[in-house]
Design an enzyme around this catalytic site. Structure first.
Site, PDB file in Angstrom:
ATOM      1  N   HIS A  59       0.740  -1.115  -0.153  1.00 21.25           N
ATOM      2  CA  HIS A  59      -0.157  -0.051   0.197  1.00 21.25           C
ATOM      3  C   HIS A  59       0.780   1.289   0.009  1.00 21.25           C
ATOM      4  CE1 HIS A  59      -2.153  -3.330   2.037  1.00 21.25           C
ATOM      5  NE2 HIS A  59      -3.323  -2.887   1.628  1.00 21.25           N
ATOM      6  N   HIS A 192     -14.470  -3.411   0.836  1.00 20.02           N
ATOM      7  CA  HIS A 192     -14.429  -1.967   1.431  1.00 20.02           C
ATOM      8  C   HIS A 192     -13.864  -0.927   0.445  1.00 20.02           C
ATOM      9  CE1 HIS A 192     -10.203  -3.557   1.432  1.00 20.02           C
ATOM     10  NE2 HIS A 192      -9.456  -2.583   1.996  1.00 20.02           N
ATOM     11  N   GLU A 239      -8.941  -6.479  -3.467  1.00 17.92           N
ATOM     12  CA  GLU A 239      -7.788  -7.222  -2.945  1.00 17.92           C
ATOM     13  C   GLU A 239      -8.332  -8.697  -2.803  1.00 17.92           C
ATOM     14  OE1 GLU A 239      -5.986  -3.850   0.211  1.00 17.92           O
ATOM     15  OE2 GLU A 239      -7.470  -5.231   0.926  1.00 17.92           O
TER      16      GLU A 239
END
Lengths: 279, 114
Positions: A59, A192, A239
């Site tokens: 990230h 998310h 992801e």
């Protein structure tokens, strides 16, 4: 020959790392999440894997937009964690297994997956949080082999490509000419979205469907596009492609030994699967 | 480029955004280091200038406005490091982007249990 003893897929939200650092496992907010892990800890204790292949996404700790590999494979003797900018205390380094790394890289490239090899690779919360969840107190901590997939900058690899790469990872491990017990970890997801007016989007039904399909029918998930995943699981919910890579590595039919799902942890639908080869 | 219908409230961070946002994201990436966070706080204008932020990027940063930073090419993973300087987490950032109070935003997350 090396063998894959099974696989664990888990979410990797930074707040989990903060909760572990502050010993909040029994707190009302955290308990339904952390209660999912003891059966997995017990299984790992019993199975004693020597290496964990950790499939995750960086990230913005090791990789920036100047050079963004689609798939990167660690080839270091040790993987360090570092400050990510928003307050999670860095944890101690993790031992690597360069021999297995280079075998994997050679096998993957021979199979036409042209991965980036990394002799230095900082591992972020996507790697460290699951390691902390699965080996609390680092008891019998295995060696590690990180595989990072780009989920930052589109185009991202398709779910189908991720599954196929996972299959090639499984094949590579099976051909490693040394007795070695390997567990595959997939980290990330589930649904998310952190950015935009749609921030806070969580899709319980889609997450539960994904968990079901990962177990029994992973090919069904390979038919989604990345755009479909963004729409159904949120921009960071993509992801879940790490879970598909893991499932590819297991190849044949699997048994689900344990699962958990809890909403919300931070902004995320948090999932956990423990899988074993059925054959 | 393949043209697909947009997803409401969502900016796919693609090559176009990555080029547009390069300076802003590079600055935010630098915030992995504590000394850079301190340097930003000490002299924000000079720090932004060092990374060559565009005018819309500088304005969005000055306003601490996440949606404007995304419009200027910011990527949320790097912007989270910027938010971290001010002790803001992803619920704070989510609340700001959705125009909700942090409390209401958290309630919305819990409501996703169905």
């Amino acid at each position: 020959m090396a063998s894959i003893i099974g696989a664990v897929a888990t979410s990797h939200i930074p707040a989990i790392g903060a909760a572990m650092a502050r010993s909040l496992q029994g707190d009302a907010y955290w308990k339904p999440f952390f209660d999912g892990y003891p059966p997995v800890n017990a299984w790992l204790e019993r199975m004693r894997p020597e290496v964990a292949v950790v499939i995750y996404n960086d990230h913005g700790l090791n990789f920036f937009l100047d050079k963004m590999p689609t798939f990167a494979v660690g080839a270091a003797a040790e993987y360090r964690n570092a400050d990510e900018g928003w307050g999670l205390e860095p944890v101690a380094p993790f031992p690597g297994h360069p021999g297995l790394s280079w075998h994997l890289i050679e096998s993957l490239v021979a199979d036409e997956f042209d991965v980036t090899s990394c002799q230095e690779m900082l591992v972020d919360h996507g790697f460290t949080v699951p390691m902390g969840l699965l080996w609390p107190g680092r008891r019998r901590l295995p060696k590690t082999l990180p595989i990072s997939v780009n989920t930052v900058q589109h185009p991202l690899p398709t779910p189908q490509r991720c599954y196929k790469l996972g299959c090639a990872v499984g094949k590579a491990i099976a051909s490693f000419p040394q007795e070695l017990r390997v567990v595959i970890l997939a980290t990330g997801g589930l649904s998310h979205q952190l950015d935009g007016e749609r921030a806070g989007f969580i899709n319980r039904d889609f997450d539960l469907m994904c968990m079901e399909k990962i177990i029994a029918d992973p090919l069904a998930l390979t038919r989604y596009s990345i755009r479909d995943l963004v729409e159904q699981a949120g921009s960071q919910g993509v992801e879940v492609i790490t879970w598909l890579m893991m499932r590819g590595a297991l190849r044949g039919p699997v048994r689900c030994l344990h699962r958990n799902y809890h909403i919300p942890i931070s902004n995320t639908g948090a999932g956990l699967l423990l899988l074993e080869n059925a054959a | 480029m393949v043209s697909e219908p947009e997803i409401w409230g969502t900016t796919l961070f693609d090559g176009r955004q990555a080029m547009k946002g390069y300076a802003l994201n590079k600055m935010c990436y630098s915030f992995n280091h504590a000394e850079n966070r301190a340097a930003f706080l000490k002299d924000e204008a000079a720090y932004c200038a060092r990374f060559g932020l565009t005018e819309p990027q500088r304005r969005a940063v000055a306003r601490r406005n996440v949606l404007e930073m995304i419009a200027a090419g910011g990527n949320i993973y790097y912007l989270a490091k910027f938010a971290g300087i001010f002790g803001l987490n992803v619920q704070d950032v989510g609340a700001q982007q959705t125009g909700m109070s942090v409390e209401d935003f958290k309630a919305k997350l819990v409501a996703a249990r169905g």
